[in-house]
Design a protein around this motif. Sequence first.
Motif, PDB file in Angstrom:
ATOM      1  N   HIS A  39       0.843  -1.191   0.000  1.00  0.00           N
ATOM      2  CA  HIS A  39       0.000   0.000   0.000  1.00  0.00           C
ATOM      3  C   HIS A  39       0.879   1.242   0.000  1.00  0.00           C
ATOM      4  O   HIS A  39       1.556   1.538   0.983  1.00  0.00           O
ATOM      5  CB  HIS A  39      -0.903  -0.045   1.257  1.00  0.00           C
ATOM      6  CG  HIS A  39      -1.933   1.045   1.308  1.00  0.00           C
ATOM      7  ND1 HIS A  39      -2.750   1.232   2.399  1.00  0.00           N
ATOM      8  CD2 HIS A  39      -2.286   1.991   0.399  1.00  0.00           C
ATOM      9  CE1 HIS A  39      -3.552   2.267   2.159  1.00  0.00           C
ATOM     10  NE2 HIS A  39      -3.283   2.734   0.959  1.00  0.00           N
ATOM     11  N   HIS A  45       3.797   0.788   2.916  1.00  0.00           N
ATOM     12  CA  HIS A  45       3.786  -0.264   3.929  1.00  0.00           C
ATOM     13  C   HIS A  45       3.102  -1.499   3.343  1.00  0.00           C
ATOM     14  O   HIS A  45       2.577  -1.462   2.230  1.00  0.00           O
ATOM     15  CB  HIS A  45       3.064   0.211   5.200  1.00  0.00           C
ATOM     16  CG  HIS A  45       1.646   0.631   4.952  1.00  0.00           C
ATOM     17  ND1 HIS A  45       1.306   1.890   4.543  1.00  0.00           N
ATOM     18  CD2 HIS A  45       0.473  -0.060   5.023  1.00  0.00           C
ATOM     19  CE1 HIS A  45       0.002   1.974   4.381  1.00  0.00           C
ATOM     20  NE2 HIS A  45      -0.535   0.798   4.663  1.00  0.00           N
ATOM     21  N   ASP A  47       0.169  -4.290   4.262  1.00  0.00           N
ATOM     22  CA  ASP A  47      -0.940  -4.613   5.158  1.00  0.00           C
ATOM     23  C   ASP A  47      -1.111  -6.126   5.204  1.00  0.00           C
ATOM     24  O   ASP A  47      -1.431  -6.763   4.195  1.00  0.00           O
ATOM     25  CB  ASP A  47      -2.225  -3.941   4.664  1.00  0.00           C
ATOM     26  CG  ASP A  47      -2.206  -2.438   4.914  1.00  0.00           C
ATOM     27  OD1 ASP A  47      -2.080  -2.041   6.085  1.00  0.00           O
ATOM     28  OD2 ASP A  47      -2.309  -1.670   3.934  1.00  0.00           O
TER      29      ASP A  47
HETATM   30 MN    MN Z   1      -2.638   0.319   4.497  1.00  0.00          MN
END
Ligand code: MN
Length: 204
Positions: A39, A45, A47
């Motif tokens: 993401h 990052h 998820d």
């Molecule tokens: Mn996210």
Amino acid sequence: MNMNQDAYTSKRDFERTQEPQGNTLKKEGEPPIFVIQKHDASTLHYDFRLEIGGTLKSWAVPKGPSNDPSVKRMAIPTEDHPMDYAWFEGTIPQGEYGGGTVMIWDKGSFHNLKTDKEGNPLSLEESYAQGTVEVFLEGRKLQGGFAMIKMKSGRMAGNWLLTKMKDEYANPNYDPVKTETLSASSGRTMEEIAQHGSAQEGST
Ligand code: MN
């Protein structure tokens, strides 16, 4: 509607974002699923989401998973996501919650490895509540045991740590985050997803 998803719903404007809201029922006997979505929001990052109790329990892992059992990766808990989120790849409009590009970086099924001190199986719900989750992932990119442990004291209390368990799939010399840069669902790069947005699974 799973009550745990109220936070998910309240953070989003579904007139603007195409993110899913559904919890499509699975066939009986199907194993639980996991998804890891890359993401590119305000900060990049990964998820990490595990199906537990009919919802996707979710953590944001800033550095992504490692295959090296000596490496601990910070995993910050985020709101429960609906089951259908596991099939979401595309873009979230800028200005909306989580605005940016979402790639299905890895997905698959998993099974629960966690047992109590006597060696009896511990349910996913129980182990999640106790703050120690151990799962065997059967993904396209990640395989084998992964452990998540909730930190109960100190400055980082409430956050979790994600580590590769020691097994035949552990490999300190293979960094999946660096090596694997294409979608496990569509084969696309982050740039292609950013340009073209959502696609049906398997299409380009
Ligand atoms: Mn996210």
